[in-house]
Design a protein around this motif. Structure first.
Motif, PDB file in Angstrom:
ATOM      1  N   TYR A  10       0.797  -1.237  -0.031  1.00  0.00           N
ATOM      2  CA  TYR A  10       0.109  -0.062  -0.196  1.00  0.00           C
ATOM      3  C   TYR A  10       1.042   1.178   0.104  1.00  0.00           C
ATOM      4  CZ  TYR A  10      -3.227   3.842   1.509  1.00  0.00           C
ATOM      5  OH  TYR A  10      -3.839   4.833   1.714  1.00  0.00           O
ATOM      6  N   LEU A  53      -0.681   7.030  -3.256  1.00  0.00           N
ATOM      7  CA  LEU A  53      -1.587   6.555  -4.343  1.00  0.00           C
ATOM      8  C   LEU A  53      -2.860   6.169  -3.971  1.00  0.00           C
ATOM      9  CD1 LEU A  53       1.008   4.430  -6.172  1.00  0.00           C
ATOM     10  CD2 LEU A  53       0.275   6.653  -6.889  1.00  0.00           C
ATOM     11  N   ASP A  54      -3.185   6.089  -2.775  1.00  0.00           N
ATOM     12  CA  ASP A  54      -4.279   5.435  -1.882  1.00  0.00           C
ATOM     13  C   ASP A  54      -4.478   4.076  -2.530  1.00  0.00           C
ATOM     14  OD1 ASP A  54      -6.192   5.207  -0.128  1.00  0.00           O
ATOM     15  OD2 ASP A  54      -7.811   5.963  -1.352  1.00  0.00           O
ATOM     16  N   GLY A  55      -3.423   3.254  -2.889  1.00  0.00           N
ATOM     17  CA  GLY A  55      -3.585   1.994  -3.265  1.00  0.00           C
ATOM     18  C   GLY A  55      -2.217   1.386  -3.338  1.00  0.00           C
ATOM     19  N   SER A  74      -2.341   2.747 -10.642  1.00  0.00           N
ATOM     20  CA  SER A  74      -2.442   2.277  -9.436  1.00  0.00           C
ATOM     21  C   SER A  74      -3.851   1.154  -9.330  1.00  0.00           C
ATOM     22  CB  SER A  74      -2.137   2.993  -8.147  1.00  0.00           C
ATOM     23  OG  SER A  74      -3.114   3.792  -8.208  1.00  0.00           O
ATOM     24  N   LYS A 115      -6.463   0.998  -6.762  1.00  0.00           N
ATOM     25  CA  LYS A 115      -7.211   1.767  -5.607  1.00  0.00           C
ATOM     26  C   LYS A 115      -7.655   0.960  -4.642  1.00  0.00           C
ATOM     27  CE  LYS A 115      -6.279   5.732  -7.291  1.00  0.00           C
ATOM     28  NZ  LYS A 115      -5.164   6.543  -6.897  1.00  0.00           N
ATOM     29  N   THR A 163     -10.844  -1.989  -4.362  1.00  0.00           N
ATOM     30  CA  THR A 163     -10.781  -2.779  -5.566  1.00  0.00           C
ATOM     31  C   THR A 163     -10.354  -4.056  -5.575  1.00  0.00           C
ATOM     32  OG1 THR A 163      -8.807  -1.780  -6.474  1.00  0.00           O
ATOM     33  CG2 THR A 163     -10.951  -0.530  -7.029  1.00  0.00           C
ATOM     34  N   SER A 189      -8.608  -4.742 -12.982  1.00  0.00           N
ATOM     35  CA  SER A 189      -8.890  -4.085 -11.851  1.00  0.00           C
ATOM     36  C   SER A 189     -10.278  -4.207 -11.842  1.00  0.00           C
ATOM     37  CB  SER A 189      -8.729  -2.504 -11.942  1.00  0.00           C
ATOM     38  OG  SER A 189      -9.346  -1.735 -10.942  1.00  0.00           O
ATOM     39  N   GLU A 243     -12.356  -1.830 -11.195  1.00  0.00           N
ATOM     40  CA  GLU A 243     -12.900  -0.927 -11.833  1.00  0.00           C
ATOM     41  C   GLU A 243     -13.083  -0.815 -13.305  1.00  0.00           C
ATOM     42  OE1 GLU A 243     -11.263   2.836  -8.858  1.00  0.00           O
ATOM     43  OE2 GLU A 243      -9.677   1.747 -10.248  1.00  0.00           O
TER      44      GLU A 243
END
Length: 166
Positions: free
Chosen positions: A58, A62-64, A110, A112, A115, A139, A141
């Motif tokens: 982590y 990047l918050d991921g 990245s 997140k 996900t 991903s 996403e």
């Protein structure tokens, strides 16, 4: 019974609690949450990993997880295929070592938090104990387009002396 005949079978969905016994990766370096598909004859496997703030890779900025870490998810999926194959043949998994990572392409920066990363691997070549796999990481996403694609070549050997310089 021939050595190539299956002695045991795992279900297609393999949870982390079972999977961790088939891979050498332990603790925070065990990255796979479960398998969704495996075929030891066709040499394919699919895995899923969740992205959380507690993940070893982590990155707060990047918050991921950086997308380049996808190669490790792909490599662990290859290791999982070896583990599943070993289990089904009634033998321990053969340790594998990454020889090369080529044709790496990332479409995202990245993955997140919140996900999931869905990895698909397929063996595309083999020579003795050296195998090449195509790998894709998706991903949640955008599950229809690979976020990362690469080709990884590994060597499997249970003779670790072969790796020593003499």
């Amino acid at each position: 019974m021939a050595d190539t005949q299956k002695k045991f079978e795992l279900p297609q969905e393999v949870p982390a609690e079972t999977l961790i016994n088939l891979l050498p990766h332990k603790g925070k370096m065990f990255l796979l949450d479960h398998l969704t598909q495996h075929d030891t004859t066709a040499r394919t496997l699919e895995s899923v990993s969740l992205v959380t703030k507690e993940h070893i890779f982590y990155d707060e900025s990047l918050d991921g997880i950086p997308s380049y870490i996808a190669f490790e998810f792909i490599a662990q999926s290859i290791s999982a295929l070896s583990g599943v194959t070993g289990y089904e043949m009634g033998r321990p998994a053969i340790p594998g070592f990454i020889l090369s990572i080529v044709n790496y392409k990332a479409e995202v920066l990245s993955f997140k938090v919140g996900t999931s990363i869905h990895v698909k691997i397929k063996k595309i070549d083999e020579f003795e104990n050296i195998m090449t796999y195509s790998g894709e990481a998706f991903s949640s996403e955008n599950p229809s387009v690979p976020a990362v694609v690469t080709t990884i070549t590994v060597m499997e050997t249970d003779d670790l002396q072969v790796l020593r310089n003499n």
